[in-house]
Motif scaffolding. Structure first.
Motif, PDB file in Angstrom:
ATOM      1  N   TRP A  72     121.836  -6.733  85.459  1.00 16.38           N
ATOM      2  CA  TRP A  72     122.405  -5.429  85.132  1.00 16.38           C
ATOM      3  C   TRP A  72     123.556  -5.094  86.070  1.00 16.38           C
ATOM      4  N   LYS A  73     123.353  -5.367  87.353  1.00 17.00           N
ATOM      5  CA  LYS A  73     124.378  -5.012  88.321  1.00 17.00           C
ATOM      6  C   LYS A  73     125.642  -5.850  88.169  1.00 17.00           C
ATOM      7  N   PHE A  74     125.497  -7.148  87.977  1.00 12.61           N
ATOM      8  CA  PHE A  74     126.647  -8.020  87.973  1.00 12.61           C
ATOM      9  C   PHE A  74     127.268  -8.264  86.596  1.00 12.61           C
ATOM     10  N   LEU A  75     126.489  -8.146  85.538  1.00 15.58           N
ATOM     11  CA  LEU A  75     127.022  -8.421  84.205  1.00 15.58           C
ATOM     12  C   LEU A  75     127.332  -7.152  83.410  1.00 15.58           C
ATOM     13  N   ASN A  77     127.372  -3.830  84.349  1.00 17.51           N
ATOM     14  CA  ASN A  77     128.265  -2.867  84.983  1.00 17.51           C
ATOM     15  C   ASN A  77     129.706  -3.376  85.051  1.00 17.51           C
ATOM     16  N   ASP A  78     129.892  -4.684  85.115  1.00 19.01           N
ATOM     17  CA  ASP A  78     131.256  -5.229  85.126  1.00 19.01           C
ATOM     18  C   ASP A  78     131.929  -5.067  83.768  1.00 19.01           C
ATOM     19  N   LEU A  79     131.168  -5.043  82.702  1.00 22.50           N
ATOM     20  CA  LEU A  79     131.748  -4.906  81.371  1.00 22.50           C
ATOM     21  C   LEU A  79     132.133  -3.462  81.071  1.00 22.50           C
ATOM     22  N   GLN A  80     131.517  -2.512  81.722  1.00 19.84           N
ATOM     23  CA  GLN A  80     131.793  -1.105  81.407  1.00 19.84           C
ATOM     24  C   GLN A  80     132.925  -0.558  82.202  1.00 19.84           C
TER      25      GLN A  80
END
Length: 80
Positions: A72-75, A77-80
């Motif tokens: 959740w933190k690395f994938l 949140n990076d997309l949003q």
């Protein structure tokens, strides 16, 4: 938290939990006259099997939650 501390905590937890899983089976040959008798010794562990399964299930859920949090933190949140 540093990597060394994380590894130390993991090692301590593994040793602690490993102490509960001490199923031991041993054989000993006993000489009586001309015959050899084999005796088997069984040592039960501290925890019953249902408790072992419960601990393993909780550990799997905890591990899955950690992996989910990392993803959740690395994938996400990076997309949003």
């Amino acid at each position: 938290m540093s990597v060394v501390r994380t590894v130390a905590y993991f090692t301590f937890a593994a040793i602690l939990i490993g102490g509960f899983f001490t199923d031991v089976e041993a054989r000993r040959k006993v000489l009586q006259g001309r015959r050899t008798i084999t005796r088997e010794y069984y040592s039960q562990s501290v925890l019953p099997p249902w408790a072992k399964l419960l601990l393993i299930g909780i550990a799997i859920l905890f591990g899955a939650a950690i992996v989910y949090g990392i993803l959740w933190k690395f994938l996400i949140n990076d997309l949003q």
